[in-house]
Structure formats: C-alpha cells, structure tokens
Design an enzyme around this catalytic site. Sequence first.
Site, PDB file in Angstrom:
ATOM      1  CE  LYS A  13      -2.255  -1.057   3.827  1.00 48.42           C
ATOM      2  NZ  LYS A  13      -1.693  -2.374   4.195  1.00 48.42           N
ATOM      3  NE  ARG A  88      -4.256  -1.392   9.777  1.00 46.89           N
ATOM      4  CZ  ARG A  88      -3.183  -0.899   9.162  1.00 46.89           C
ATOM      5  NH1 ARG A  88      -3.156   0.344   8.767  1.00 46.89           N
ATOM      6  NH2 ARG A  88      -2.162  -1.677   8.934  1.00 46.89           N
ATOM      7  NE  ARG A 127       7.552  -2.340   6.245  1.00 45.70           N
ATOM      8  CZ  ARG A 127       6.240  -2.168   6.266  1.00 45.70           C
ATOM      9  NH1 ARG A 127       5.620  -1.677   5.217  1.00 45.70           N
ATOM     10  NH2 ARG A 127       5.550  -2.502   7.328  1.00 45.70           N
ATOM     11  NE  ARG A 160       6.450  -0.357  10.458  1.00 47.98           N
ATOM     12  CZ  ARG A 160       5.329  -0.417   9.744  1.00 47.98           C
ATOM     13  NH1 ARG A 160       5.269   0.200   8.586  1.00 47.98           N
ATOM     14  NH2 ARG A 160       4.288  -1.091  10.164  1.00 47.98           N
ATOM     15  NE  ARG A 171       2.099  -4.941  11.032  1.00 45.86           N
ATOM     16  CZ  ARG A 171       3.204  -4.782  10.308  1.00 45.86           C
ATOM     17  NH1 ARG A 171       4.362  -5.244  10.753  1.00 45.86           N
ATOM     18  NH2 ARG A 171       3.150  -4.178   9.149  1.00 45.86           N
TER      19      ARG A 171
HETATM   20  P1  ADP Z   1       1.043  -2.111   7.705  1.00 41.46           P
HETATM   21  O1  ADP Z   1       0.001  -1.690   6.722  1.00 41.46           O
HETATM   22  O2  ADP Z   1       2.258  -2.636   7.026  1.00 41.46           O
HETATM   23  O3  ADP Z   1       0.524  -2.982   8.807  1.00 41.46           O
HETATM   24  P2  ADP Z   1       1.062   0.513   8.915  1.00 41.46           P
HETATM   25  O4  ADP Z   1       2.267   1.375   8.935  1.00 41.46           O
HETATM   26  O5  ADP Z   1      -0.079   0.911   8.057  1.00 41.46           O
HETATM   27  O6  ADP Z   1       1.618  -0.908   8.493  1.00 41.46           O
HETATM   28  O7  ADP Z   1       0.500   0.296  10.398  1.00 41.46           O
HETATM   29  C1  ADP Z   1       1.329   0.020  11.490  1.00 41.46           C
HETATM   30  C2  ADP Z   1       0.524  -0.026  12.785  1.00 41.46           C
HETATM   31  O8  ADP Z   1      -0.093   1.257  13.050  1.00 41.46           O
HETATM   32  C3  ADP Z   1      -0.652  -1.009  12.808  1.00 41.46           C
HETATM   33  O9  ADP Z   1      -0.230  -2.312  13.121  1.00 41.46           O
HETATM   34  C4  ADP Z   1      -1.540  -0.385  13.908  1.00 41.46           C
HETATM   35  O10 ADP Z   1      -1.033  -0.630  15.197  1.00 41.46           O
HETATM   36  C5  ADP Z   1      -1.386   1.100  13.645  1.00 41.46           C
HETATM   37  N1  ADP Z   1      -2.415   1.584  12.702  1.00 41.46           N
HETATM   38  C6  ADP Z   1      -2.209   2.002  11.431  1.00 41.46           C
HETATM   39  N2  ADP Z   1      -3.371   2.363  10.852  1.00 41.46           N
HETATM   40  C7  ADP Z   1      -4.345   2.174  11.776  1.00 41.46           C
HETATM   41  C8  ADP Z   1      -5.747   2.356  11.790  1.00 41.46           C
HETATM   42  N3  ADP Z   1      -6.419   2.805  10.732  1.00 41.46           N
HETATM   43  N4  ADP Z   1      -6.429   2.052  12.922  1.00 41.46           N
HETATM   44  C9  ADP Z   1      -5.797   1.604  14.002  1.00 41.46           C
HETATM   45  N5  ADP Z   1      -4.471   1.403  14.066  1.00 41.46           N
HETATM   46  C10 ADP Z   1      -3.747   1.683  12.972  1.00 41.46           C
END
Ligand code: ADP
Length: 218
Positions: A13, A88, A127, A160, A171
Amino acid sequence: MNLILLGPPGAGKGTQAKLLSDKLKLKHISAGDLLRAELKQESDLGKQAKKFIEAGDLVPDRLVTKLIEQEILRQGDSHGFILDGFPRNLTQAQSLDEILQSHNLLIDLVVYLKVSEPVIIQRLSGRRVCKKCFANFHLVNLPPRRVNVCDYCAGELYQRPDDKEETIRNRLKVYLESTASLIDYYQKQKKLLAVNADVDAENVFQVLGKTFQDKKLL
Ligand code: ADP
C-alpha cells in the site's frame, strides 16, 4: 480523484501510494506514518498509541480517525488524496463516510491489493524504513544504493519493531479479523477494484494506471 488502498500488511500500500501520489499529485495520507510521527514527537496521542502499535494491534478508532480527518482537510493544492492504512475496520469506514459527507467529498475507488501470505512475510521481514522521511526499502526487492542509508534524504534506515516475525503474525490476524470485511463493504458500494499484488511494484503500478484510464478517472 480520491482513493483508498486496502490490503493486508505487506501488500505494498505504501509503495503504490507513493508512486501514485507522485504521478497524480494526490496527497498521500498514511495512517501508520502519521501514528509513527506522533510516537516520535512523544505527543499525548503518540504515548497512547505506542503499546498498540508495538503489539501489532489496532490503535483505538477515535485517535486514528481524528488524525485522518485533519489530514483530509489539509489538502493544499493536491488533486485529491490516497488513504493508506485507513479505514481498517467497519467503525472507521463508517466514520470516514460521515466525514466525507460533511465536507462534500467522495471516494472514487477503493484499490484492494491482493497478496498471498508467504509473499507478505518475505516483504515485511526484509523491509527497511527511513527514520527521517519514512521512505520504504527492501533488502532484496528494493535495496538502497548505500547500505542502511536512505536514497532520498540520506537518513538512517531501520527495521520497524513491528516487522519482526511474531508481530507480523499478529498484524495478519488483526487484518483478517477486522479489516478484511471492508472488501465486502466497498464491493457493496460498487467501488472496489481488486488487483493482484503478488507481482512486483512496477507491474502493479502499470495495471493501476491502465485501469484508471479505462475507467476515465485520469
Ligand atoms: P502495515 O500496513 O504494514 O501494517 P502501517 O504502517 O499501516 O503498516 O501500520 C502500522 C501499525 O499502526 C498497525 O499495526 C496499527 O497498530 C497502527 N495503525 C495504522 N493504521 C491504523 C488504523 N487505521 N487504525 C488503528 N491502528 C492503525
């Protein structure tokens, strides 16, 4: 044009959002990057979000939704926005609908990046991310020109903490339990475009460009 990118962690994404936002002058709104910036600043919100992010769980809806709304309203001269990592779950999707409605905005398309589990694990465990500008690299698929140094801003690259295998599994579980139902939600709204994202990033990007043209979105 306003887009949502949907898909499991590791679907690409962030990578597609960057390619698309550069090409189409769209504002890239990454929920993960916004949250990590709050963490880095040690803001109240960052402190509240920290334990959820580190465990690979979702941060409480009200915290994330507020951050996203602020960014949607702060678009400047861009030609629209790309939401990456938001919504999400169903509550977030419904809040987003309300926010958009109250500002007379619409989502044109929801791009669902479909990817298989072995590819997800391979992508996330390799990554590396820039500490300064958050650009993404990959040890094998997209290595930086100099080891551990960002190509764009010379910042230091790091893994990360939530890209360790155990957290990746959580996740993925959270994705299946909370996020996957959004595929149905947007299908019902006739906005879903599913794309095979097991192939390399350039390939996915080309398919998207062609589809946007076919749909007369460009
Ligand atoms: P990825 O898509 O690779 O899981 P992100 O950088 O989008 O990584 O998200 C990392 C973390 O940030 C998630 O595991 C969650 O803890 C938090 N997070 C991101 N977006 C949301 C969201 N829309 N709602 C709740 N938590 C979120």
